[in-house]
Design an enzyme around this catalytic site. Sequence first.
Site, PDB file in Angstrom:
ATOM      1  N   ARG A 125       0.854  -1.185   0.000  1.00 35.56           N
ATOM      2  CA  ARG A 125       0.000   0.000   0.000  1.00 35.56           C
ATOM      3  C   ARG A 125       0.889   1.234   0.000  1.00 35.56           C
ATOM      4  NH1 ARG A 125      -2.493   0.578   6.151  1.00 35.56           N
ATOM      5  NH2 ARG A 125      -0.519   0.943   7.206  1.00 35.56           N
ATOM      6  N   ASN A 163      -5.339   7.982   4.377  1.00 44.10           N
ATOM      7  CA  ASN A 163      -5.228   7.155   5.582  1.00 44.10           C
ATOM      8  C   ASN A 163      -3.767   7.103   6.003  1.00 44.10           C
ATOM      9  OD1 ASN A 163      -6.589   5.109   7.467  1.00 44.10           O
ATOM     10  ND2 ASN A 163      -4.810   3.960   6.711  1.00 44.10           N
ATOM     11  N   GLU A 164      -3.499   7.453   7.254  1.00 45.64           N
ATOM     12  CA  GLU A 164      -2.145   7.398   7.805  1.00 45.64           C
ATOM     13  C   GLU A 164      -1.127   7.972   6.813  1.00 45.64           C
ATOM     14  OE1 GLU A 164      -2.365   3.758  11.042  1.00 45.64           O
ATOM     15  OE2 GLU A 164      -1.509   3.331   9.057  1.00 45.64           O
ATOM     16  N   GLU A 321      -7.902   4.675  15.351  1.00 47.75           N
ATOM     17  CA  GLU A 321      -7.494   3.268  15.311  1.00 47.75           C
ATOM     18  C   GLU A 321      -6.737   2.902  16.574  1.00 47.75           C
ATOM     19  OE1 GLU A 321      -5.139   1.865  12.077  1.00 47.75           O
ATOM     20  OE2 GLU A 321      -6.269   2.944  10.551  1.00 47.75           O
ATOM     21  N   TRP A 329       2.761  -6.746  13.329  1.00 48.10           N
ATOM     22  CA  TRP A 329       3.974  -6.286  12.642  1.00 48.10           C
ATOM     23  C   TRP A 329       5.232  -6.342  13.498  1.00 48.10           C
ATOM     24  CZ3 TRP A 329      -0.056  -2.720  13.620  1.00 48.10           C
ATOM     25  CH2 TRP A 329       0.190  -1.832  14.663  1.00 48.10           C
ATOM     26  N   GLU A 369      -2.616  -8.230   6.798  1.00 47.91           N
ATOM     27  CA  GLU A 369      -2.953  -7.967   8.203  1.00 47.91           C
ATOM     28  C   GLU A 369      -3.946  -8.990   8.746  1.00 47.91           C
ATOM     29  OE1 GLU A 369      -2.389  -3.356   9.131  1.00 47.91           O
ATOM     30  OE2 GLU A 369      -3.899  -3.674   7.585  1.00 47.91           O
ATOM     31  N   HIS A 372      -3.822  -9.442  12.439  1.00 48.38           N
ATOM     32  CA  HIS A 372      -4.112  -8.262  13.261  1.00 48.38           C
ATOM     33  C   HIS A 372      -5.516  -8.430  13.833  1.00 48.38           C
ATOM     34  CE1 HIS A 372      -4.957  -4.151  14.444  1.00 48.38           C
ATOM     35  NE2 HIS A 372      -3.723  -3.783  14.141  1.00 48.38           N
TER      36      HIS A 372
END
Length: 692
Positions: A125, A163-164, A321, A329, A369, A372
């Site tokens: 990403r 995003n981020e 989040e 990670w 992920e 996660h």
Amino acid sequence: MGMATDDRTYRWVKDGSLGAGRMRYGADYNPEQWPREVWDEDVRLMREAGVNIVSLGIFSWALLEPRPGEWDFGWLDEVMDLLHANGIDVDLATATASPPPWLAKRHPEILPQTIDGTTLWPGARQHWRPTSPVFREYALRLTRALAERYADHPALVAWHISNELGCHNLYDFSDDAARAFRLWLRERYETLDALNAAWGTAFWSQHYEEWDEILPPRTAPTQRNPGQQLDFERFSSDAVRDHLRAENAVLAEVTPDVPRTTNFMVAQNVRDIDYATWLDDVDFVSNDHYLRPGELGRDDLSFWANLTGNLAGGRPWFLMEHATSAVNWRAVNPPKRPGELARDALTHVAHGADAVCYFQWRQSRAGGERYHSGMVPHAGSDSRVFRDVVDLGAQLQALAPVTGTRRERARVGLVFDYESWWVSGRDSHPSESPSYDAETLVWYRALLDLGVRADVVPVAAPFDGYDVIIAPMLHVVPDALRERLRAFVDGGGHLLTTYFSGVVDEHDRVWLGGYPGALRDVLGITIEEFVPMLAGESVALTSGAVVRDWSERIARVEPDVEILDEYGDGDLAGAPAVTRRRSGSGSGSATYVSAAVGRDGARALLRRLADDVEALSGDVRASDGAVEVIVRADKRGRYVFLANRTDRAVTVSVPGHLIAGAATSDGAASDGALTIEPRGVAVVSEAVAARS
């Protein structure tokens, strides 16, 4: 700008419901990962858990625009309608965080390049250059299409820009970045003479005669120019911010009444974004935080939540989040222990969050992920995690009266400076051991141990209103900051700073005349050389504090400087280690700690200073540091959050009524005993009249 300050430009969501009266609870929701029949189960479980908001569409570009200029909004329409029908609002993403495969195939020039020229290819990403005009064109086209389609949808309450930002592509060393860097430098310095002076380019024959000679600080034979590195870090932060502003402008044009935000990462991978400079570009502050495992993690969480709340100027903010349990990670990813899910969420609420959300709603079956954690884990709803999620939803509903209140200002300010973080960790320094963020956390934990409430404030925030300012490792001190600190002390404030502070100016040029450079006059000391320590070495101070990693030779002290501690052994035996100088009026003071004294040493020094600095006296409710006390308040009353920092039950005596949290009381009578469970948080409602 240091903190958000203008109420007129600070907005929550479109209907105002993120103000007083409603705590928001939810997650990133990725229905595109699941068959249609799962969606109905999702909204049923969301209602069971008390979820009332989700972030939607964050990584959906490839499905929304499967081919250039061809849109498929049908599935998103259906999800938006389904959520609205079930009373769940949407923070809708612009979906630009991860470009689709066709865009990279058609335009490989959007792909970022690393410091050594390696291209970062699709398959993960954020494979895009912040300065790419091609990427910008496609991203803004998508942003406009989404805004025009959903402008009037009743589920839409906020926009989630990208995003981020900068999480994986902050530092791009491509030719696009080089061109943009030169434009940024021309605006900053105007002339090459000014740039050459700032960077000290007479060293190593780096003098520039033409702007196009300047490159990003790519891989070089040896140490790169420090001023160039610092400016490239500033530029990179600004370049990502510029993309934020570009998407923001489209949304403001099409949907001016819908508030806009993006999720900061105040404590996460991107330490090189100065979020204090981004505050004018969001309508409300949002942040992502992931718990550091182990005993340190709970204080670390408090530290960064505290800073986020102060970036927000004390106003409510959005925890966009965090994780219900394990992340995926780190080298080892342990699950959260019993009680930690609620404790982590409520600690963020204590520091000002009026929204608690997770990544993600349903744990992914495939993709990078998949391990996660989510609100609905792989095990499904019949699981410990989901039961804890439902329980937390009930607690957050009980905390509705807290929403809209502000975190009560402390009397102690702990300064956090992004540029000192960047520069102090640079190569070619006396030692690689000191860590800026670790040192600031040492002092924060020492304050918690003593039961002293402190605000973690960005360096640009006003110092007035604080009795004490603690500025660990304040390495970068421009003239303006030096004058602010001097005025604070002269005005009766108490300053404490530590080793490796005041050493360089805003261009990473050393202040001459001896260390601590810019702070030498206010502290009344001169240091001739640093004395870093090898691994395994330690020395003791006469107070008993043990020093590792770093010490300094204080060669001169002014006559009015008091020596609070000395080196007890080693080459510096008998030399000053901790000094204090009172201001001319005698009401203020400036204390310097020349050594890495650790948490125990910091706690002992603060306890000693508390003898005549009343603001350093602890809160009796802190139970000898076992409990962190955080207060949110408004004209109606006060809400005292008591976070148990230990793995044992702690009993405290507090006035007021227990309204939420992992605790038991004797009936919540005034001055009643309250037992807080291990790793628990109790929230007590206290009338205004009870304010001390």
